[in-house]
Design a protein around this motif. Structure first.
Motif, PDB file in Angstrom:
ATOM      1  N   ALA A   1       0.838  -1.199   0.000  1.00 37.60           N
ATOM      2  CA  ALA A   1       0.000   0.000   0.000  1.00 37.60           C
ATOM      3  C   ALA A   1       0.872   1.248   0.000  1.00 37.60           C
ATOM      4  CB  ALA A   1      -0.927   0.005   1.210  1.00 37.60           C
ATOM      5  N   SER A   2       0.375   2.301  -0.624  1.00 39.08           N
ATOM      6  CA  SER A   2       1.151   3.546  -0.695  1.00 39.08           C
ATOM      7  C   SER A   2       1.360   4.166   0.681  1.00 39.08           C
ATOM      8  CB  SER A   2       0.448   4.551  -1.609  1.00 39.08           C
ATOM      9  OG  SER A   2      -0.861   4.843  -1.130  1.00 39.08           O
ATOM     10  N   SER A   3       0.497   3.811   1.626  1.00 39.18           N
ATOM     11  CA  SER A   3       0.602   4.359   2.976  1.00 39.18           C
ATOM     12  C   SER A   3       1.594   3.605   3.853  1.00 39.18           C
ATOM     13  CB  SER A   3      -0.778   4.317   3.649  1.00 39.18           C
ATOM     14  OG  SER A   3      -1.248   2.968   3.729  1.00 39.18           O
ATOM     15  N   ALA A   4       2.167   2.508   3.352  1.00 31.62           N
ATOM     16  CA  ALA A   4       3.003   1.634   4.179  1.00 31.62           C
ATOM     17  C   ALA A   4       4.214   2.327   4.792  1.00 31.62           C
ATOM     18  CB  ALA A   4       3.441   0.414   3.375  1.00 31.62           C
TER      19      ALA A   4
ATOM     20  N   ALA B   1       4.819   5.416   5.718  1.00 33.10           N
ATOM     21  CA  ALA B   1       4.448   6.302   6.824  1.00 33.10           C
ATOM     22  C   ALA B   1       3.886   5.509   7.990  1.00 33.10           C
ATOM     23  CB  ALA B   1       3.427   7.331   6.338  1.00 33.10           C
ATOM     24  N   LYS B   2       3.104   4.471   7.701  1.00 32.53           N
ATOM     25  CA  LYS B   2       2.504   3.674   8.774  1.00 32.53           C
ATOM     26  C   LYS B   2       3.590   2.934   9.558  1.00 32.53           C
ATOM     27  CE  LYS B   2      -1.518   1.930   8.082  1.00 32.53           C
ATOM     28  NZ  LYS B   2      -2.671   1.091   7.650  1.00 32.53           N
TER      29      LYS B   2
END
Length: 304
Positions: free
Chosen positions: A51-54, A56-57
């Motif tokens: 996921a593109s949010s990985a 930052a998460k």
């Protein structure tokens, strides 16, 4: 070869394991927990590395005193699409580590990074993979080396077996399950190729030792003993006590690695002189006992 930052074992403040739901990652997490190390177990449910949010998460979960263990990969890597996805996953992990550095990083790689050789492979052997799985792991190693400024250890296990393996690929794990279902075992050719097999518990033990000594560098995880697949099948049938037949089949191509892939375990002995790899026959009996509750009883192994 490994270099130890700590002269004696020290528990880390916390271990963060990306891929803790997998075979190797789960074994390492369990082994660390037995030593009382706080473990943050991350799977795709917590951080989907595709996921593109990985980045930052994952970055938000990391602390400066953590040891981060990268045990998440789509393996075996067989297609260009799988290679692409593995690179996205590695990029997410390395991006997070650049933004939120940890005290120590361990990348679980593979012996597949090495070119074939008729001489025992060492950590100094030529890395020139000729398959996508090896290319994937070598690319990951390069990415971690470029991104990580804290102590970095790269562990390269050879063929892994154990009771909880979810893949059941050709070899000890598949043979054991076939035999215990009373199904025949079919070998590629005569099963004459010889390979080194390492018990997942030994990988976990060595990973924990690397954590405790804050080691950096590279280490092959291989016993130094090669065994034919035919011999393994014979032993598995013996342990199962079922009347299972072992048959051969025509090969559709050449034997992988020319049928022979030996390793020299000298670096393991140098880094951890009191460690002993589990002999294959003992490991097979332990896996049989753990998974099916019968067969030879496991023997005690040297603990750290």
């Amino acid at each position: 070869m490994l270099t130890h930052l700590f002269s004696s074992p020290q528990n880390p403040a916390r271990a963060v394991i990306m891929g803790a739901g997998g075979f190797i990652g789960g074994a390492i997490a369990d082994r660390l927990a037995r030593d009382g190390v706080p473990v943050l177990r991350l799977t795709r449910k917590e951080v989907d590395l595709l996921a593109s949010s990985a980045p930052a998460k994952l970055e938000a979960l990391l602390k400066p005193e953590d040891v981060f263990i990268a045990a998440s990969a789509i393996a075996p890597c067989k297609t260009p699409e799988m290679l692409r996805d593995n690179m996205i996953m590695a990029a997410a992990m390395t991006a997070a580590l650049q933004q939120s550095p940890t005290a120590h990083v361990i990348n679980i790689s593979s012996d597949a990074v090495y070119a074939d050789s008729d001489k025992p492979l060492t950590e100094a052997s030529v890395m020139a993979p000729d398959n996508l799985h090896g290319v994937m792991h070598l690319a990951r190693e390069i990415m971690f080396r470029a991104a990580v400024k804290s102590p970095l250890a790269i562990l390269r296990p050879t063929l892994v077996y154990g009771a909880r393996d979810p893949h059941g690929g050709y070899g000890p794990n598949k043979f054991r399950r076939l035999a215990n279902r009373g199904e025949n075992i079919t070998l590629f050719g005569e099963g004459e190729e010889r390979r080194d097999h390492v018990l997942v518990d030994d990988i976990a033990e060595l990973a924990v030792r690397v954590v405790m000594r804050r080691s950096s560098g590279a280490l092959n995880i291989a016993t130094g003993t090669v065994t034919s697949f035919r011999s393994i099948a014979d032993k598995v049938v013996e342990l199962s006590a079922n009347p299972v037949k072992i048959t051969s089949s025509p090969r559709s191509g050449p034997m992988p690695h020319g049928g022979y892939r030996p390793f020299a375990p000298d670096a393991t002995r140098a880094a951890f002189p009191d460690f002993q790899y589990t002999p294959l026959w003992q490991g097979l009996a332990e896996a049989q006992q753990e998974e099916f509750g019968h067969g030879a009883s496991p023997s005690a192994r040297l603990a750290s």
